[in-house]
Design a protein around this motif. Structure first.
Motif, mmCIF file in Angstrom:
data_model
loop_
_atom_site.group_PDB
_atom_site.id
_atom_site.type_symbol
_atom_site.label_atom_id
_atom_site.label_comp_id
_atom_site.label_asym_id
_atom_site.label_seq_id
_atom_site.Cartn_x
_atom_site.Cartn_y
_atom_site.Cartn_z
ATOM 1 N N UNK A 214 15.439 -9.468 -63.412
ATOM 2 C CA UNK A 214 15.059 -8.572 -62.167
ATOM 3 C C UNK A 214 15.797 -7.251 -61.976
ATOM 4 N N UNK A 215 14.022 -6.718 -61.817
ATOM 5 C CA UNK A 215 14.560 -4.866 -62.218
ATOM 6 C C UNK A 215 14.182 -4.789 -60.421
ATOM 7 N N UNK A 216 15.360 -4.237 -60.615
ATOM 8 C CA UNK A 216 15.507 -3.337 -59.301
ATOM 9 C C UNK A 216 15.005 -1.709 -59.507
ATOM 10 N N UNK A 217 13.710 -2.021 -58.365
ATOM 11 C CA UNK A 217 13.119 -0.497 -58.586
ATOM 12 C C UNK A 217 13.830 0.443 -57.048
ATOM 13 N N UNK A 218 12.838 1.514 -57.059
ATOM 14 C CA UNK A 218 13.196 2.596 -55.667
ATOM 15 C C UNK A 218 12.195 2.939 -55.128
ATOM 16 N N UNK A 219 11.775 3.281 -53.290
ATOM 17 C CA UNK A 219 10.984 3.423 -53.185
ATOM 18 C C UNK A 219 11.116 5.004 -52.676
ATOM 19 N N UNK A 220 9.299 5.177 -53.350
ATOM 20 C CA UNK A 220 8.818 6.776 -53.019
ATOM 21 C C UNK A 220 9.083 7.034 -51.111
ATOM 22 N N UNK A 221 9.086 8.509 -50.877
ATOM 23 C CA UNK A 221 8.393 9.040 -49.844
ATOM 24 C C UNK A 221 7.127 8.723 -49.202
ATOM 25 N N UNK A 222 6.242 8.188 -50.197
ATOM 26 C CA UNK A 222 4.748 7.658 -49.985
ATOM 27 C C UNK A 222 5.369 6.015 -48.957
ATOM 28 N N UNK A 223 6.550 5.091 -49.569
ATOM 29 C CA UNK A 223 6.866 3.587 -49.436
ATOM 30 C C UNK A 223 6.322 3.443 -49.884
ATOM 31 N N UNK A 224 6.317 3.692 -51.717
ATOM 32 C CA UNK A 224 5.348 2.337 -52.149
ATOM 33 C C UNK A 224 6.959 2.694 -54.272
ATOM 34 N N UNK A 225 6.448 2.025 -54.181
ATOM 35 C CA UNK A 225 8.175 1.691 -55.944
ATOM 36 C C UNK A 225 7.745 3.050 -56.442
ATOM 37 N N UNK A 226 8.601 3.432 -56.468
ATOM 38 C CA UNK A 226 8.279 4.305 -57.905
ATOM 39 C C UNK A 226 7.502 4.124 -59.549
ATOM 40 N N UNK A 227 6.518 4.739 -59.542
ATOM 41 C CA UNK A 227 5.451 4.140 -60.687
ATOM 42 C C UNK A 227 4.752 2.942 -60.711
ATOM 43 N N UNK A 228 4.631 2.516 -59.247
ATOM 44 C CA UNK A 228 3.777 1.031 -58.981
ATOM 45 C C UNK A 228 3.174 0.741 -60.284
ATOM 46 N N UNK A 229 2.023 1.506 -59.808
ATOM 47 C CA UNK A 229 0.873 0.697 -60.403
ATOM 48 C C UNK A 229 0.837 0.312 -61.906
ATOM 49 N N UNK A 230 2.874 1.555 -62.539
ATOM 50 C CA UNK A 230 2.715 1.102 -63.852
ATOM 51 C C UNK A 230 3.858 0.105 -64.258
ATOM 52 N N UNK A 231 4.213 0.013 -62.891
ATOM 53 C CA UNK A 231 5.199 -1.282 -62.919
ATOM 54 C C UNK A 231 4.649 -2.389 -61.825
ATOM 55 N N UNK A 232 3.397 -2.736 -61.618
ATOM 56 C CA UNK A 232 3.209 -3.947 -60.456
ATOM 57 C C UNK A 232 2.624 -4.584 -61.429
ATOM 58 N N UNK A 233 1.280 -4.297 -62.137
ATOM 59 C CA UNK A 233 0.604 -4.926 -63.456
ATOM 60 C C UNK A 233 1.619 -5.512 -64.475
ATOM 61 N N UNK A 234 2.530 -4.802 -64.644
ATOM 62 C CA UNK A 234 3.518 -5.857 -66.078
ATOM 63 C C UNK A 234 4.411 -7.275 -65.360
ATOM 64 N N UNK A 235 4.929 -6.748 -64.065
ATOM 65 C CA UNK A 235 5.952 -7.893 -63.892
ATOM 66 C C UNK A 235 4.714 -8.931 -63.272
ATOM 67 N N UNK A 236 5.837 -10.507 -63.834
ATOM 68 C CA UNK A 236 5.505 -11.619 -62.542
ATOM 69 C C UNK A 236 5.503 -11.479 -60.875
ATOM 70 N N UNK A 237 6.190 -11.100 -60.896
ATOM 71 C CA UNK A 237 6.221 -11.098 -58.975
ATOM 72 C C UNK A 237 7.069 -10.392 -58.722
ATOM 73 N N UNK A 238 6.549 -9.558 -57.099
ATOM 74 C CA UNK A 238 6.440 -8.323 -56.584
ATOM 75 C C UNK A 238 7.004 -8.693 -55.470
ATOM 76 N N UNK A 239 8.361 -8.402 -55.166
ATOM 77 C CA UNK A 239 9.208 -8.455 -54.074
ATOM 78 C C UNK A 239 9.407 -6.750 -52.877
ATOM 79 N N UNK A 240 9.734 -6.754 -51.524
ATOM 80 C CA UNK A 240 9.448 -5.638 -51.049
ATOM 81 C C UNK A 240 10.749 -6.328 -50.255
ATOM 82 N N UNK A 241 12.012 -5.388 -50.218
ATOM 83 C CA UNK A 241 13.244 -5.783 -49.722
ATOM 84 C C UNK A 241 12.990 -4.668 -48.700
#
Length: 455
Positions: A214-241
């Motif tokens: 499990x990787x914990x990621x921060x949200x940027x000012x735009x409301x996305x995970x920092x480096x969103x496209x870099x991380x989202x296409x690599x991982x199997x599951x993306x969860x937003x809390x």
């Protein structure tokens, strides 16, 4: 005489290389990130980001039939709602990204999961932001005392990978991915290059060892995970809390899932001892009062594979300013503007002279066209000051000419409304044949146009 090699420069943020120094990187726009790097003995620029690939022996391909029949035993988190969001539990070797705003409770959530899984085996918790004593204080407050939870403050991805291979725990939590470094890179932690390379190491480690990470990621000012496209296409599951600091409820939403339905949600309540899952969610987003009020109507929306009952509220008042205002909370403001224009044209409501405030009760945020009919009914109810029965529901998408269009998964929506005591539901004419006779307790009224609502 050997040809003199020109100096090479590289941006520490994005990893791009240049032949001259610049104060601002032309690629990513960051300032003071370009530094000179050395050349190799062959005279070629040796990028620390993308080195020469190593020769590897490929693995033997398998037939698709044998792969499909290879069933993995999932690990349960101790939260039935979270297991449903993950598609039935944690898949061995999966890489899961959990994102959320600071303070929403990401670390508390993973510590709760670690507490439950530690009853079956070792759990490795990597914290690059907090010390072991800080985590210990939170664990004491939450009653987490298991000896199977191992804490580490390691920040180098290569060392963490080796640690996982040696310990082979049930689950690994890395809090947060923005603090992890690949030792061979010159980039700072949290840059796109570091995020990409570190996540790639963890992906390879998870697949090789079959240990879920499990990787914990921060949200940027735009409301996305920092480096969103870099991380989202690599991982199997993306969860937003998601959650509001003024609200005790937290919503965990799956926006990508290779092992289950996308859009499923789990609802938690923040209490003094940590997080508690909310199982009775039928009336969570509906006001408990049974009295009828103008501007308040009931509907149902789809969250992944399940339907949720919601209450749409509207307030229409005479405008005190030169231009009428349109404000929405939890709903798409553009849909409210569009529907108010449709009501004004086809039902003759002079809404251009009124302020319209629309809200989705309970703090839920939904952008679904099936709520159009409910939004229009709530606006009409408030404008006419005509209360709507609490035993009445509205489902349907509204077009620009006022026609009511069909919605998907109508059966699940009607089943949810019947479960909370709704007796009459306005549905699109196009969905009527599909569900006619399936719900004896519901009086289904098909409508083709907004004018048929009777306001």
């Amino acid at each position: 005489m050997a040809k003199k090699q020109l100096p090479q420069y590289q941006c520490k943020s994005c990893g791009d290389s240049f032949v001259r120094w610049a104060g601002k990187c032309p690629t990513c726009g960051e300032w003071n990130q370009i530094e000179e790097v050395t050349n190799t003995s062959s005279g070629r620029f040796d990028s620390p980001v993308s080195g020469k690939p190593k020769d590897r022996k490929y693995t033997d391909p398998k037939s698709i039939g044998s792969v499909v029949s290879d069933v993995h035993t999932r690990t349960y988190t101790g939260f039935s709602e979270l297991d449903l969001v993950l598609g039935g539990g944690i898949v061995p070797g999966s890489l899961v990204l959990v994102g959320g705003e600071p303070g929403v409770g990401k670390s508390t959530l993973v510590l709760e999961i670690a507490k439950n899984i530690a009853e079956e085996g070792k759990v490795l918790y990597i914290s690059g932001e907090e010390s072991a004593s800080q985590i210990g204080l939170r664990a004491k407050r939450m009653g987490v005392t298991s000896e199977n939870i191992l804490l580490s403050s390691e920040v180098y991805a290569e060392n963490i990978s080796q640690m996982i291979s040696d310990l082979h725990p049930k689950v690994v939590f890395i809090d947060s991915i923005q603090t992890i470094l690949k030792e061979s890179l010159v980039n700072q932690a949290g840059t796109i290059t570091q995020l990409r390379e570190s996540s790639q190491i963890f992906l390879e480690t998870a697949k090789r060892t079959s240990v879920p990470i499990f990787l914990i990621g921060h949200i940027t000012k735009e409301g996305q995970i920092a480096g969103p496209k870099v991380l989202e296409h690599l991982v199997d599951t993306v969860l937003y809390f998601e959650g509001d600091r003024f609200n005790y409820y937290r919503i965990l939403r799956a926006v990508k899932n290779r092992f289950g339905a996308v859009g499923d949600t789990a609802i938690f309540e923040m209490v003094s001892g940590g997080l508690k899952q909310v199982l009775d969610r039928h009336r969570l987003f509906i006001s408990p009062e049974s009295e009828e009020r103008s501007g308040s109507v009931l509907s149902s929306v789809m969250e992944g594979s399940r339907a949720i009952s919601v209450e749409v509220q509207a307030l229409v008042t005479k405008s005190s300013y030169g231009q009428a205002r349109r404000m929405a909370e939890g709903l798409d403001n553009r849909r409210v503007i569009l529907l108010s224009a449709v009501l004004e044209k086809y039902l003759g409501f002079p809404l251009s002279e009124s302020d319209i405030f629309s809200n989705l009760a309970g703090g839920l945020s939904i952008d679904e066209p099936s709520l159009d009919l409910a939004i229009a009914a709530s606006i009409a109810s408030s404008f006419k000051d005509k209360p709507v029965s609490r035993e009445m529901g509205f489902l349907g998408e509204v077009g620009l000419s006022g026609e009511v269009r069909s919605v998907g998964q109508i059966s699940l929506r009607l089943k949810e409304l019947a479960g909370i005591g709704i007796s009459k539901v306005y549905i699109p004419q196009g969905n009527f044949k599909e569900v006619d006779g399936l719900f004896p307790s519901l009086e289904l009224t098909p409508v083709k146009h907004l004018q048929e609502l009777g306001f």
